[in-house]
Design a protein around this motif. Structure first.
Motif, mmCIF file in Angstrom:
data_model
loop_
_atom_site.group_PDB
_atom_site.id
_atom_site.type_symbol
_atom_site.label_atom_id
_atom_site.label_comp_id
_atom_site.label_asym_id
_atom_site.label_seq_id
_atom_site.Cartn_x
_atom_site.Cartn_y
_atom_site.Cartn_z
ATOM 1 N N VAL A 122 -1.979 5.857 -7.999
ATOM 2 C CA VAL A 122 -0.613 5.532 -7.575
ATOM 3 C C VAL A 122 -0.629 4.324 -6.640
ATOM 4 N N TYR A 123 -1.654 4.230 -5.810
ATOM 5 C CA TYR A 123 -1.804 3.080 -4.922
ATOM 6 C C TYR A 123 -1.805 1.778 -5.733
ATOM 7 N N PHE A 124 -2.612 1.739 -6.790
ATOM 8 C CA PHE A 124 -2.693 0.509 -7.581
ATOM 9 C C PHE A 124 -1.387 0.224 -8.331
ATOM 10 N N GLN A 125 -0.703 1.264 -8.789
ATOM 11 C CA GLN A 125 0.591 1.056 -9.442
ATOM 12 C C GLN A 125 1.583 0.442 -8.452
ATOM 13 N N LEU A 126 1.629 1.009 -7.251
ATOM 14 C CA LEU A 126 2.551 0.496 -6.238
ATOM 15 C C LEU A 126 2.159 -0.917 -5.807
ATOM 16 N N HIS A 127 0.881 -1.154 -5.649
ATOM 17 C CA HIS A 127 0.407 -2.492 -5.275
ATOM 18 C C HIS A 127 0.803 -3.512 -6.343
ATOM 19 N N GLN A 128 0.675 -3.121 -7.601
ATOM 20 C CA GLN A 128 1.056 -4.008 -8.705
ATOM 21 C C GLN A 128 2.544 -4.328 -8.655
ATOM 22 N N GLN A 129 3.368 -3.330 -8.368
ATOM 23 C CA GLN A 129 4.811 -3.557 -8.282
ATOM 24 C C GLN A 129 5.152 -4.474 -7.104
ATOM 25 N N VAL A 130 4.456 -4.300 -5.996
ATOM 26 C CA VAL A 130 4.709 -5.152 -4.823
ATOM 27 C C VAL A 130 4.317 -6.594 -5.125
ATOM 28 N N MET A 131 3.182 -6.777 -5.771
ATOM 29 C CA MET A 131 2.747 -8.139 -6.096
ATOM 30 C C MET A 131 3.701 -8.786 -7.106
ATOM 31 N N ALA A 132 4.230 -8.001 -8.035
ATOM 32 C CA ALA A 132 5.169 -8.547 -9.009
ATOM 33 C C ALA A 132 6.496 -8.922 -8.342
ATOM 34 N N ALA A 133 6.840 -8.213 -7.278
ATOM 35 C CA ALA A 133 8.101 -8.478 -6.587
ATOM 36 C C ALA A 133 7.885 -9.334 -5.341
ATOM 37 N N SER A 134 6.757 -9.995 -5.240
ATOM 38 C CA SER A 134 6.430 -10.740 -4.019
ATOM 39 C C SER A 134 7.443 -11.845 -3.711
ATOM 40 N N ALA A 135 8.002 -12.462 -4.735
ATOM 41 C CA ALA A 135 8.976 -13.531 -4.508
ATOM 42 C C ALA A 135 10.259 -12.983 -3.880
ATOM 43 N N GLU A 136 10.602 -11.744 -4.233
ATOM 44 C CA GLU A 136 11.840 -11.151 -3.723
ATOM 45 C C GLU A 136 11.661 -10.533 -2.338
ATOM 46 N N LEU A 137 10.425 -10.327 -1.908
ATOM 47 C CA LEU A 137 10.183 -9.656 -0.632
ATOM 48 C C LEU A 137 10.231 -10.592 0.564
ATOM 49 N N GLY A 138 9.935 -11.842 0.355
ATOM 50 C CA GLY A 138 9.982 -12.785 1.463
ATOM 51 C C GLY A 138 8.618 -12.982 2.096
ATOM 52 N N ALA A 139 8.506 -14.057 2.844
ATOM 53 C CA ALA A 139 7.226 -14.461 3.423
ATOM 54 C C ALA A 139 6.806 -13.589 4.602
ATOM 55 N N HIS A 159 8.311 4.292 -10.105
ATOM 56 C CA HIS A 159 9.139 4.103 -11.302
ATOM 57 C C HIS A 159 10.517 3.543 -10.942
ATOM 58 N N GLU A 160 11.073 3.985 -9.801
ATOM 59 C CA GLU A 160 12.355 3.433 -9.349
ATOM 60 C C GLU A 160 12.227 1.945 -9.045
ATOM 61 N N ILE A 161 11.131 1.575 -8.388
ATOM 62 C CA ILE A 161 10.908 0.166 -8.058
ATOM 63 C C ILE A 161 10.798 -0.660 -9.330
ATOM 64 N N LEU A 175 15.526 -3.390 -2.956
ATOM 65 C CA LEU A 175 14.127 -3.401 -3.368
ATOM 66 C C LEU A 175 13.170 -3.323 -2.176
ATOM 67 N N PRO A 176 13.321 -4.146 -1.146
ATOM 68 C CA PRO A 176 12.412 -4.006 0.009
ATOM 69 C C PRO A 176 12.500 -2.636 0.682
ATOM 70 N N THR A 177 13.696 -2.092 0.773
ATOM 71 C CA THR A 177 13.863 -0.768 1.372
ATOM 72 C C THR A 177 13.136 0.289 0.559
ATOM 73 N N LEU A 178 13.274 0.221 -0.746
ATOM 74 C CA LEU A 178 12.607 1.172 -1.627
ATOM 75 C C LEU A 178 11.089 1.029 -1.536
ATOM 76 N N ILE A 179 10.610 -0.189 -1.456
ATOM 77 C CA ILE A 179 9.163 -0.419 -1.345
ATOM 78 C C ILE A 179 8.645 0.106 -0.010
ATOM 79 N N LEU A 180 9.376 -0.125 1.064
ATOM 80 C CA LEU A 180 8.943 0.379 2.374
ATOM 81 C C LEU A 180 8.897 1.897 2.400
ATOM 82 N N GLU A 181 9.868 2.555 1.773
ATOM 83 C CA GLU A 181 9.850 4.018 1.692
ATOM 84 C C GLU A 181 8.639 4.495 0.895
ATOM 85 N N ALA A 182 8.341 3.790 -0.192
ATOM 86 C CA ALA A 182 7.188 4.163 -1.016
ATOM 87 C C ALA A 182 5.886 3.991 -0.247
ATOM 88 N N VAL A 183 5.779 2.941 0.540
ATOM 89 C CA VAL A 183 4.564 2.720 1.329
ATOM 90 C C VAL A 183 4.424 3.806 2.396
#
Length: 175
Positions: free
Chosen positions: A138-155, A50-52, A83-91
Motif C-alpha cells: 500500500v505504501y508503494f501504491q500511495l507513493h506512486q499516486q503522490v508522484m503522479a500528482a506531484s504537479a498538483e501538490l505544489g513545491a 483508490h479515492e486519490i 487532492l492534497p487533503t485526501l493525500i495528507l489523510e492517507a499519509v
C-alpha cells in the motif's frame, strides 16, 4: 441508532463483567482484536489510495464514484484543494498502520526475550511478515499516486510528503 447504542452498552457491560471476574481477557482475544484493527486500517488506507486515483483520473474515468457522490457528478474537474487533503489523510493513516506494525514487532521481540526464561513463544513469523508486506504494498501504491500528482501538490507540500514517506519506509526496514 438507539438500538445500536443499547446493544453497545450491553456488550460493554458484559465485557466489564468478564474482565472483573477473570481480570483479563485471553491473549488470543487481544491478538485477534489487534489483527482486526490492523486489517480495517489497511482496508481504509487502500480505499483512500483508490479515492486519490479516482480523483486524479477525473469523474469520467470512475463512473461508480459518480453514482455515490452527486457533487462530483455535476463538476467537470475536482477542486484543487481536495487532492492534497485526501493525500495528507492517507499519509496519516499510513503512519498509523506503520505504528501498529512496529508495535507488533516490539511485542514479538519481547516475547522472544521472555522465551529465554521459559515463557511460551510462538515462533511463526508469517502473520508479521504478511502485515509488513501488505503495508509496504500500500505504501508503494500511495507513493506512486503522490508522484503522479506531484504537479498538483505544489513545491512546498511534495518535499514534506516525500520526507514522511521516507521515514515510514526507513523505520519499517530498520526495525
Amino acid at each position: 441508532l438507539r438500538l445500536v447504542a443499547v446493544l453497545k452498552a450491553i456488550l460493554e457491560g458484559e465485557k466489564a463483567a468478564v474482565l472483573k471476574r477473570d481480570r483479563h481477557l485471553p491473549l488470543s482475544f487481544h491478538r485477534r482484536q489487534e489483527e482486526l484493527k490492523f486489517s480495517l486500517g489497511l482496508q481504509r488506507l487502500q480505499h483512500r489510495v483508490h479515492e486519490i486515483q479516482a480523483l486524479r483520473d477525473g469523474p469520467a474515468a470512475s463512473p461508480q464514484l459518480n453514482v455515490r457522490d452527486p457533487q462530483l457528478k455535476t463538476e467537470a474537474k475536482p477542486p484543487e484543494s481536495e487532492l492534497p487533503t485526501l493525500i495528507l489523510e492517507a499519509v496519516k493513516e499510513l503512519e498509523a498502520a506503520k505504528q501498529q506494525v512496529l508495535k507488533r514487532i516490539q511485542i514479538w521481540k519481547r516475547q522472544q526475550q521472555l522465551a529465554g526464561n521459559g515463557a511460551l513463544f510462538e515462533e511463526n513469523l508469517a502473520p508479521l511478515q504478511k502485515r509488513c508486506e501488505s503495508l509496504v504494498e500500500v505504501y508503494f501504491q500511495l507513493h506512486q499516486q503522490v508522484m503522479a500528482a506531484s504537479a498538483e501538490l505544489g513545491a512546498e507540500l511534495l518535499p514534506r510528503l516525500l520526507e514522511r514517506f521516507n521515514e515510514v519506509l526507513s523505520s519499517l526496514v530498520k526495525r
